[in-house]
Motif scaffolding. Structure first.
Motif, PDB file in Angstrom:
ATOM      1  N   GLY A 257     -39.464 -21.071  -2.300  1.00  0.00           N
ATOM      2  CA  GLY A 257     -40.593 -20.001  -2.840  1.00  0.00           C
ATOM      3  C   GLY A 257     -40.335 -18.822  -3.533  1.00  0.00           C
ATOM      4  N   GLU A 258     -41.101 -17.957  -3.814  1.00  0.00           N
ATOM      5  CA  GLU A 258     -40.686 -16.628  -4.892  1.00  0.00           C
ATOM      6  C   GLU A 258     -39.184 -15.726  -4.025  1.00  0.00           C
ATOM      7  N   VAL A 259     -38.107 -15.326  -4.011  1.00  0.00           N
ATOM      8  CA  VAL A 259     -37.330 -14.356  -3.224  1.00  0.00           C
ATOM      9  C   VAL A 259     -37.499 -13.058  -4.124  1.00  0.00           C
ATOM     10  N   ALA A 260     -37.109 -11.866  -3.784  1.00  0.00           N
ATOM     11  CA  ALA A 260     -37.303 -10.218  -3.850  1.00  0.00           C
ATOM     12  C   ALA A 260     -36.255 -10.376  -4.375  1.00  0.00           C
ATOM     13  N   THR A 261     -35.614  -9.172  -5.529  1.00  0.00           N
ATOM     14  CA  THR A 261     -35.046  -8.744  -5.984  1.00  0.00           C
ATOM     15  C   THR A 261     -34.073  -7.514  -4.972  1.00  0.00           C
ATOM     16  N   GLY A 262     -32.369  -7.207  -4.740  1.00  0.00           N
ATOM     17  CA  GLY A 262     -32.218  -6.579  -3.758  1.00  0.00           C
ATOM     18  C   GLY A 262     -32.058  -5.098  -5.012  1.00  0.00           C
ATOM     19  N   TYR A 263     -31.790  -4.155  -4.179  1.00  0.00           N
ATOM     20  CA  TYR A 263     -31.903  -2.763  -4.929  1.00  0.00           C
ATOM     21  C   TYR A 263     -30.387  -1.781  -3.998  1.00  0.00           C
ATOM     22  N   GLY A 264     -29.819  -1.186  -4.327  1.00  0.00           N
ATOM     23  CA  GLY A 264     -29.253  -0.073  -3.353  1.00  0.00           C
ATOM     24  C   GLY A 264     -28.144   0.696  -5.390  1.00  0.00           C
ATOM     25  N   ASP A 265     -27.972   2.003  -4.832  1.00  0.00           N
ATOM     26  CA  ASP A 265     -27.379   3.020  -5.496  1.00  0.00           C
ATOM     27  C   ASP A 265     -25.602   2.375  -5.371  1.00  0.00           C
ATOM     28  N   ARG A 266     -25.810   1.141  -5.712  1.00  0.00           N
ATOM     29  CA  ARG A 266     -24.541   0.923  -6.415  1.00  0.00           C
ATOM     30  C   ARG A 266     -23.095   1.123  -6.972  1.00  0.00           C
ATOM     31  N   ASN A 267     -23.394   2.601  -7.756  1.00  0.00           N
ATOM     32  CA  ASN A 267     -22.446   3.598  -8.769  1.00  0.00           C
ATOM     33  C   ASN A 267     -22.506   4.559  -7.795  1.00  0.00           C
ATOM     34  N   ASP A 269     -24.752   6.958  -8.043  1.00  0.00           N
ATOM     35  CA  ASP A 269     -25.120   8.245  -9.040  1.00  0.00           C
ATOM     36  C   ASP A 269     -26.818   8.116  -8.673  1.00  0.00           C
ATOM     37  N   GLY A 270     -27.013   7.845  -7.679  1.00  0.00           N
ATOM     38  CA  GLY A 270     -28.094   7.997  -7.339  1.00  0.00           C
ATOM     39  C   GLY A 270     -29.830   7.489  -7.887  1.00  0.00           C
ATOM     40  N   LYS A 271     -29.097   6.383  -8.598  1.00  0.00           N
ATOM     41  CA  LYS A 271     -29.834   5.113  -9.370  1.00  0.00           C
ATOM     42  C   LYS A 271     -30.161   4.457  -8.411  1.00  0.00           C
ATOM     43  N   LEU A 272     -30.973   3.198  -8.214  1.00  0.00           N
ATOM     44  CA  LEU A 272     -31.238   1.926  -7.896  1.00  0.00           C
ATOM     45  C   LEU A 272     -30.327   1.155  -8.894  1.00  0.00           C
ATOM     46  N   ASP A 273     -29.593  -0.346  -8.652  1.00  0.00           N
ATOM     47  CA  ASP A 273     -29.114  -1.021  -9.136  1.00  0.00           C
ATOM     48  C   ASP A 273     -29.351  -2.154  -8.290  1.00  0.00           C
ATOM     49  N   SER A 274     -29.833  -3.287  -9.664  1.00  0.00           N
ATOM     50  CA  SER A 274     -30.187  -4.847  -8.689  1.00  0.00           C
ATOM     51  C   SER A 274     -29.397  -5.218  -7.649  1.00  0.00           C
ATOM     52  N   TYR A 275     -29.087  -5.661  -7.085  1.00  0.00           N
ATOM     53  CA  TYR A 275     -28.095  -6.854  -6.859  1.00  0.00           C
ATOM     54  C   TYR A 275     -27.842  -8.300  -7.214  1.00  0.00           C
ATOM     55  N   ALA A 276     -29.227  -8.640  -7.780  1.00  0.00           N
ATOM     56  CA  ALA A 276     -29.360 -10.196  -8.683  1.00  0.00           C
ATOM     57  C   ALA A 276     -28.361 -11.105  -9.222  1.00  0.00           C
ATOM     58  N   GLN A 277     -27.153 -10.141  -9.314  1.00  0.00           N
ATOM     59  CA  GLN A 277     -25.749 -11.443 -10.014  1.00  0.00           C
ATOM     60  C   GLN A 277     -25.013 -11.268  -9.009  1.00  0.00           C
ATOM     61  N   VAL A 278     -24.945 -10.341  -7.825  1.00  0.00           N
ATOM     62  CA  VAL A 278     -23.703  -9.618  -6.897  1.00  0.00           C
ATOM     63  C   VAL A 278     -23.059 -11.176  -6.589  1.00  0.00           C
ATOM     64  N   ASN A 279     -22.779 -11.086  -5.889  1.00  0.00           N
ATOM     65  CA  ASN A 279     -21.805 -12.626  -4.486  1.00  0.00           C
ATOM     66  C   ASN A 279     -20.648 -11.817  -4.371  1.00  0.00           C
ATOM     67  N   SER A 348     -30.369  -6.470  13.465  1.00  0.00           N
ATOM     68  CA  SER A 348     -30.822  -5.844  11.345  1.00  0.00           C
ATOM     69  C   SER A 348     -29.978  -6.126  10.936  1.00  0.00           C
ATOM     70  N   GLY A 349     -29.840  -6.191   9.399  1.00  0.00           N
ATOM     71  CA  GLY A 349     -29.656  -6.314   8.698  1.00  0.00           C
ATOM     72  C   GLY A 349     -29.365  -5.925   6.904  1.00  0.00           C
ATOM     73  N   THR A 350     -27.826  -4.957   6.887  1.00  0.00           N
ATOM     74  CA  THR A 350     -28.204  -4.460   5.595  1.00  0.00           C
ATOM     75  C   THR A 350     -27.267  -4.907   4.282  1.00  0.00           C
ATOM     76  N   ALA A 351     -27.350  -5.904   3.015  1.00  0.00           N
ATOM     77  CA  ALA A 351     -26.427  -6.084   2.484  1.00  0.00           C
ATOM     78  C   ALA A 351     -27.503  -6.523   1.911  1.00  0.00           C
ATOM     79  N   TYR A 352     -26.778  -7.250   0.144  1.00  0.00           N
ATOM     80  CA  TYR A 352     -26.737  -7.286  -0.977  1.00  0.00           C
ATOM     81  C   TYR A 352     -28.534  -7.138  -2.175  1.00  0.00           C
ATOM     82  N   GLY A 353     -28.706  -6.149  -1.080  1.00  0.00           N
ATOM     83  CA  GLY A 353     -30.149  -5.022  -1.568  1.00  0.00           C
ATOM     84  C   GLY A 353     -30.716  -4.495  -1.052  1.00  0.00           C
ATOM     85  N   PHE A 354     -30.943  -5.613   0.567  1.00  0.00           N
ATOM     86  CA  PHE A 354     -31.855  -5.554   1.141  1.00  0.00           C
ATOM     87  C   PHE A 354     -31.484  -4.854   2.406  1.00  0.00           C
ATOM     88  N   VAL A 355     -32.596  -4.687   3.442  1.00  0.00           N
ATOM     89  CA  VAL A 355     -31.979  -3.274   5.003  1.00  0.00           C
ATOM     90  C   VAL A 355     -33.070  -4.834   5.503  1.00  0.00           C
TER      91      VAL A 355
END
Length: 393
Positions: A257-267, A269-279, A348-355
Motif C-alpha cells: 500500500g501507500e506509506v506516509a513519510t515521517g518527519y521530525g526536528d532532526r537538526n 532548528d525548529g524545522k521539520l525534516d524528512s526521515y525518508a532516507q534515514v536508516n 506507544s512508539g516514537t522513531a523514524y519521524g513517526f509517533v
C-alpha cells in the motif's frame, strides 16, 4: 434562456466542488453511518458540516494537525456503540499528498507487542522457557559477549528488567547510521555488536530500564529457534491468522500500500525534516513494523478483547506488570499507561519521524489508535482528547 444557463452553471459548480473535496474519514457504527467529506492540507483545512460524533472527531483531528504542526494524522476509535476512522493533513510535505485512513505508518516500538506475542507463542509450544537463561537460546557465538547471559531470563528481556546495555545510544552506532543506506538493512547481529563493550545498566531483575537491546536479543533468540527470520515468524504467527494484509516488516518485506513519510526536528532548528532516507535500525526487532490503523485495531481486538492470539495462561503472563513509578508499568511487551490514559493497556512508539499509539481501555471496552507523522508530539494527549469527544467530556 440566460436564467436557465445560470442555474445550470450553479448546479454544475456545486457538483464539481463536492467531488473535489474527497473522502478522508468514515464511520462503521451500529447507530451512526454518516460519511465525512473533508479536504485538508497541512495548514489549510476545509471541512463540511456534519452531524454526530463523526463531525466532532474530524474537526478535532483537523484542528490538532494545525495547532501542533503535524503534517498528517490518522485516528481510529472503536467502542461498543461503533467505530470511527478518520484522516487529516498530508502524508508527504513535498508532494502535498492527502493523508488517507488506509495509509501505512512505521509503528516503531509498538512492534514490541507483536514480538512479545511471537515469543509467548514459542513458550506455549514448549520451545522457550520464560524463566530460563537467555544463554540457552542465543546463538553460541553471541552468548559470550552478553554480560550476565547465564542469569538474564527471557522474561526479563520482555519486561525490560535485564539490565543490558543499549546499542542505540552508542557513539559508534550513531555514526554508523549517518552513512547507512536504506538499501542495506541492519541485521540483529550487526546491531548487537554495538553494546558488546558497554557496561550493563543494572543487575538482572534489579529494576526496570526501557532498553531496545532487549528486543534485539529477542529477535536473535526467535530466529535461532525458528531457523527463519523474525519477519517470517510475525507473518506466520500473527499477520496471516488475523488477516492483517497491510502490515509488513520494513526493509525486510515488500512495501504494501501507500506509506506516509515521517518527519521530525532532526537538526534541532525548529524545522521539520524528512526521515525518508534515514536508516537507524529500521526493520529490527525493537520497532520494525509498518501498519495501518485498521490492522492495528484488529490486532488489539484479537489480543485484548477476544483473547484468541494467546492462551489464557500466556495472557496472564503478558499482563504481569512491573511498576516503574508515577503510575506507569510494563508487562511482557505491553505498557499500562498512566494519566492521561489511566488504566489503558497497549503500546506507544516514537522513531523514524513517526509517533504512534495503540491503547485499549478495558473498563470502557474502547480501543484507540493514533498515528502521526511528526515524532515530536505528545500523542497520549491527542488520544485523550479524542476519547473525551466520544465520552461527551
Amino acid at each position: 434562456m440566460n436564467l436557465k444557463l445560470l442555474a445550470f452553471s450553479k448546479i454544475l459548480f456545486a457538483i464539481v466542488f463536492v467531488i473535489s473535496l474527497g473522502f478522508t474519514g468514515y464511520l462503521v457504527a451500529n447507530n451512526i453511518s454518516q460519511r465525512v467529506i473533508e479536504k485538508s492540507l497541512a495548514k489549510q483545512v476545509i471541512s463540511t458540516s456534519t452531524v454526530g460524533k463523526s463531525a466532532q472527531l474530524q474537526k478535532l483531528l483537523n484542528e490538532i494537525i494545525v495547532e501542533q504542526k503535524i503534517p498528517g494524522a490518522v485516528m481510529y476509535i472503536t467502542t461498543p456503540k461503533g467505530s470511527w476512522l478518520g484522516a487529516s493533513g498530508v502524508s508527504n510535505l513535498s508532494t502535498k499528498t492527502r493523508m488517507k485512513p488506509t495509509d501505512g505508518f512505521s509503528i516503531a516500538s509498538m512492534s514490541k507487542t507483536f514480538m512479545a506475542v511471537v515469543v509467548l507463542k514459542l513458550v506455549e509450544q514448549g520451545k522457550i522457557g520464560l524463566d530460563r537463561a537467555i544463554a540457552t537460546y542465543l546463538p553460541r557465538d553471541i552468548t559470550p559477549h552478553i554480560v550476565n547471559s547465564e542469569k538474564i531470563t527471557v522474561r526479563q528481556l520482555l519486561n525490560h528488567t535485564s539490565g543490558v546495555a543499549e546499542y542505540l545510544d552508542t557513539k559508534e552506532f550513531i555514526q554508523a547510521t549517518a552513512k547507512r543506506s536504506r538499501s542495506q538493512p541492519w541485521t540483529a547481529r550487526e546491531a548487537i555488536r554495538y553494546m558488546y563493550q558497554e557496561e550493563p545498566q543494572a543487575n538482572p531483575g534489579e529494576k526496570f530500564i526501557y532498553t531496545d537491546c532487549n528486543y534485539i536479543l529477542l529477535e536473535l533468540i526467535v530466529e535461532n529457534i525458528t531457523r527463519g527470520t523474525l519477519a517470517q515468524a510475525i507473518r506466520s504467527q500473527i499477520l496471516k491468522p488475523l488477516g492483517l494484509k497491510h502490515t509488513f516488516t520494513e526493509l525486510r518485506e515488500p512495501i504494501i500500500g501507500e506509506v506516509a513519510t515521517g518527519y521530525g526536528d532532526r537538526n534541532k532548528d525548529g524545522k521539520l525534516d524528512s526521515y525518508a532516507q534515514v536508516n537507524d535500525g529500521n526493520g529490527l526487532g525493537d520497532g520494525g513494523l509498518v501498519s495501518t490503523a485498521e490492522d492495528l485495531a484488529k490486532f488489539a481486538k484479537a489480543l485484548f478483547v477476544k483473547k484468541t492470539l494467546l492462551s489464557s495462561k500466556m495472557m496472564k503472563e503478558m499482563l504481569k506488570f512491573k511498576d516503574n513509578g508515577a503510575g506507569y508499568s510494563y508487562g511482557l511487551g505491553v505498557e499500562r499507561f498512566s494519566s492521561p490514559l489511566a488504566k489503558a493497556i497497549g503500546h506507544s512508539g516514537t522513531a523514524y519521524g513517526f509517533v504512534t499509539l495503540l491503547a485499549y481501555l478495558p473498563n470502557e471496552k474502547t480501543t484507540i489508535v493514533v498515528l502521526l507523522n511528526n515524532q515530536n508530539v505528545d500523542i497520549k494527549s491527542v488520544a485523550k482528547t479524542g476519547l473525551e469527544v466520544v465520552e461527551n467530556k
